[in-house]
Structures are given as C-alpha cells and as structure tokens.
Scaffold this motif. Sequence first.
Motif, PDB file in Angstrom:
ATOM      1  N   LEU A 144     -33.487 -17.080 -18.701  1.00 51.67           N
ATOM      2  CA  LEU A 144     -33.977 -16.318 -19.850  1.00 51.67           C
ATOM      3  C   LEU A 144     -34.157 -17.233 -21.063  1.00 51.67           C
ATOM      4  O   LEU A 144     -34.494 -16.754 -22.145  1.00 51.67           O
ATOM      5  CB  LEU A 144     -32.992 -15.190 -20.189  1.00 51.67           C
ATOM      6  CG  LEU A 144     -32.817 -14.132 -19.101  1.00 51.67           C
ATOM      7  CD1 LEU A 144     -31.623 -13.235 -19.407  1.00 51.67           C
ATOM      8  CD2 LEU A 144     -34.085 -13.301 -18.936  1.00 51.67           C
ATOM      9  N   GLU A 145     -33.927 -18.523 -20.855  1.00 50.50           N
ATOM     10  CA  GLU A 145     -33.948 -19.483 -21.961  1.00 50.50           C
ATOM     11  C   GLU A 145     -34.814 -20.703 -21.669  1.00 50.50           C
ATOM     12  O   GLU A 145     -34.914 -21.616 -22.474  1.00 50.50           O
ATOM     13  CB  GLU A 145     -32.524 -19.957 -22.269  1.00 50.50           C
ATOM     14  CG  GLU A 145     -31.855 -20.760 -21.164  1.00 50.50           C
ATOM     15  CD  GLU A 145     -31.614 -19.987 -19.870  1.00 50.50           C
ATOM     16  OE1 GLU A 145     -32.079 -20.457 -18.818  1.00 50.50           O
ATOM     17  OE2 GLU A 145     -30.989 -18.910 -19.926  1.00 50.50           O
ATOM     18  N   GLY A 153     -38.885 -18.092 -27.328  1.00 50.33           N
ATOM     19  CA  GLY A 153     -40.017 -18.005 -26.425  1.00 50.33           C
ATOM     20  C   GLY A 153     -41.307 -17.596 -27.105  1.00 50.33           C
ATOM     21  O   GLY A 153     -41.612 -18.015 -28.225  1.00 50.33           O
ATOM     22  N   HIS A 155     -38.123 -13.029 -21.220  1.00 50.23           N
ATOM     23  CA  HIS A 155     -37.403 -14.195 -21.739  1.00 50.23           C
ATOM     24  C   HIS A 155     -36.541 -13.706 -22.889  1.00 50.23           C
ATOM     25  O   HIS A 155     -36.780 -12.642 -23.467  1.00 50.23           O
ATOM     26  CB  HIS A 155     -38.427 -15.229 -22.248  1.00 50.23           C
ATOM     27  CG  HIS A 155     -37.855 -16.542 -22.690  1.00 50.23           C
ATOM     28  ND1 HIS A 155     -37.422 -16.762 -23.988  1.00 50.23           N
ATOM     29  CD2 HIS A 155     -37.679 -17.709 -22.023  1.00 50.23           C
ATOM     30  CE1 HIS A 155     -36.999 -18.022 -24.085  1.00 50.23           C
ATOM     31  NE2 HIS A 155     -37.136 -18.620 -22.910  1.00 50.23           N
ATOM     32  N   GLY A 201     -36.687 -15.463 -15.641  1.00 48.92           N
ATOM     33  CA  GLY A 201     -36.137 -14.244 -16.227  1.00 48.92           C
ATOM     34  C   GLY A 201     -35.597 -13.276 -15.194  1.00 48.92           C
ATOM     35  O   GLY A 201     -34.952 -13.662 -14.217  1.00 48.92           O
ATOM     36  N   ASP A 245     -46.731 -19.378 -18.585  1.00 48.64           N
ATOM     37  CA  ASP A 245     -46.001 -18.226 -18.045  1.00 48.64           C
ATOM     38  C   ASP A 245     -47.011 -17.342 -17.323  1.00 48.64           C
ATOM     39  O   ASP A 245     -47.853 -16.701 -17.962  1.00 48.64           O
ATOM     40  CB  ASP A 245     -45.311 -17.468 -19.182  1.00 48.64           C
ATOM     41  CG  ASP A 245     -44.359 -16.387 -18.681  1.00 48.64           C
ATOM     42  OD1 ASP A 245     -44.008 -16.411 -17.492  1.00 48.64           O
ATOM     43  OD2 ASP A 245     -43.965 -15.530 -19.491  1.00 48.64           O
TER      44      ASP A 245
END
Length: 316
Positions: free
Chosen positions: A126-127, A259, A254, A113, A142
């Motif tokens: 971000l994906e 997410g 994210h 991110g 994460d």
Amino acid sequence: MSRVKTGDKELRKVFAETLEELMRGNRDIIYLEADLAGAIGTAGLFSSMPEQAFDVGIMEANMVGIGAGMSVKGKIPFMHSFGTFMSRRCADQTFLSGCYNHANIKLVGSDPGITAETNGGTHMPLEDMGIYRSFPWITILDVAEPCLLRKMLRSMAEEYGVMYIRFPRKGKTCYYEETQTFSIGKGVVVRDGADVTVIASGIEVPEAIRAAEELAEEGIQIRVVDMFTVKPLDEELVLACARETGAVVTAENHNQIGGLGSAVAEVLAENGAVPFKRVGVPDCFGEVGSLSFLSEKFGISGKAIKEAVREVLKKK
C-alpha cells in the motif's frame, strides 16, 4: 450497458505472452525472476529462452543489482516479484544501482495494494508508489487492464530509464478497445462529464467508471480519467480537468499518503485549489480478505467514490 467488461485472460497471462513476444523480437530484452514464475505464469521462458530468462531465487534486491549491471552492457532487463518485495525490499538497489546510475531497468510488481487479498498484510503493498515517487528519474505505472498492460510493456521496452509497473495478477477487467492509444506520462479521459473529475489509476478506474454510470442516473455527470502514469504526472490534464469541471476526486489502490492523490493534490495546491478529495486506503497495514471485502473496509469501493463526488459537489 456498462463499458466495464470481464475479459478472457488474466493479466498475468497477458504479461507472460507480451514479455515472450518482446524477448523474441529483441534478444537484448532479459527476464529476471525471484522464484515466482509459477505465480506470474512465466515458468516456460526458462526452457524456451534459456539465454534470456533467469531465476535468481528469493534474492529480490540482488536481482535489481544484476539487472542494473546487465543494463550497463546494453541489455533491457525486466524483473518481477510481488509488489511488496519489488518495492520495499529493492528500494536501495533501485535508488543507487538504478536511478542514481541512470540504468535502463524495468521493475514489475504484481498484486499491488488490496489485490494481494488472502496473502495478507505482509504481501500487501500500500506504500510502493509512495516509496518510489520520491526517487529521481523513475517512471511509475499503475495498470489493471489488458490492452493497457500490453501497450505499456511495449513502451517500457522502447523507452530508456528506470520504470516500475504494478498490476494485479488475476485481474480480467476490460474497458479499452484495442485501437486505443497510450503514451507514458499522459492520462486518458475514459468518460467525459462536466460536474466533477475523478482521476483514478489501476483497479480504481473501473470502480470510477461504474460510479460515474450510476451517478449519471441521478443527473450528475462525472469525467473519469485513467492516470495510469503516476510519475511523471500529467499535470496539464489535471489542471484542465480542475478548470473545466471545478472539482476533483482521486481514487487509488494505495495508501492515501504518497501516491496518486498526493501527486494530484500537490499540483492543485500550487496552481489554485478547487474542491478536492482523496479516495484511498487509510494510513494502516493491509490484512487478509477478499477484494470486495477489503475494498469496502478500506474505503476504495465505487460507493466511496460516489460519496466523495457528492462531498466535493457541495463545495463548488
């Protein structure tokens, strides 16, 4: 006094030290690197452990294929690249050679991110969690805290399967004691409260803790959950928090699509909804900027979390 503090080691140093410890303790643990050893702090492994550490060059997808082949022979390969490459560039190999093949591979994506900062939109994943969440038989972590990172790396080495962990290389934020225990697939309540639950992951956990501390001064008591395992999600904890506090906010570094927020929303929708709001990056590309600038611009700062808490409280 805030529970959130600044540690003395960057997460990349924690990663390199823990990985070396694991490799020395188990000769089957292999490290594969895609030409970013200098960035992640693992360059010394190639000379100190030449039979277990290999730089494959700028061939991330091929690296995953190599790792999957090694796992067939009983090895436990950890593979690193920036999160944007470890996800988008390696998706097909992870799906087929990894998940479909039931391999035992560990994917490490650094700078997820907005933590890519000045590397900009091309390097700003971000994906990544959204891509991998749709893959069968994969675990997604994460993480943005040193104690948690150390213990998750050890668990990854011990548990069989395809695993993807994302963390910021230069992060130094601490909020756990060394005695804290963690289990993959189980969230941790880091602060209790009865009014709203904020379920966060990665760099949003300390933002949520700080937001909760500030809202407490207004008489609003926030429960903060570190949902460091995005898949498999701790559905039992999500539902317990929804039932006990009556409102839920998610916070992630994210895209809002695919997410942590999406995962929690799916559970709530299927089991009786409560007031709910996602804090995450809007559906857009990343850009160059500092962490603080991007956090405000994309709406994932502590301020955004507080605003989301107030919104769901109005709906209770």
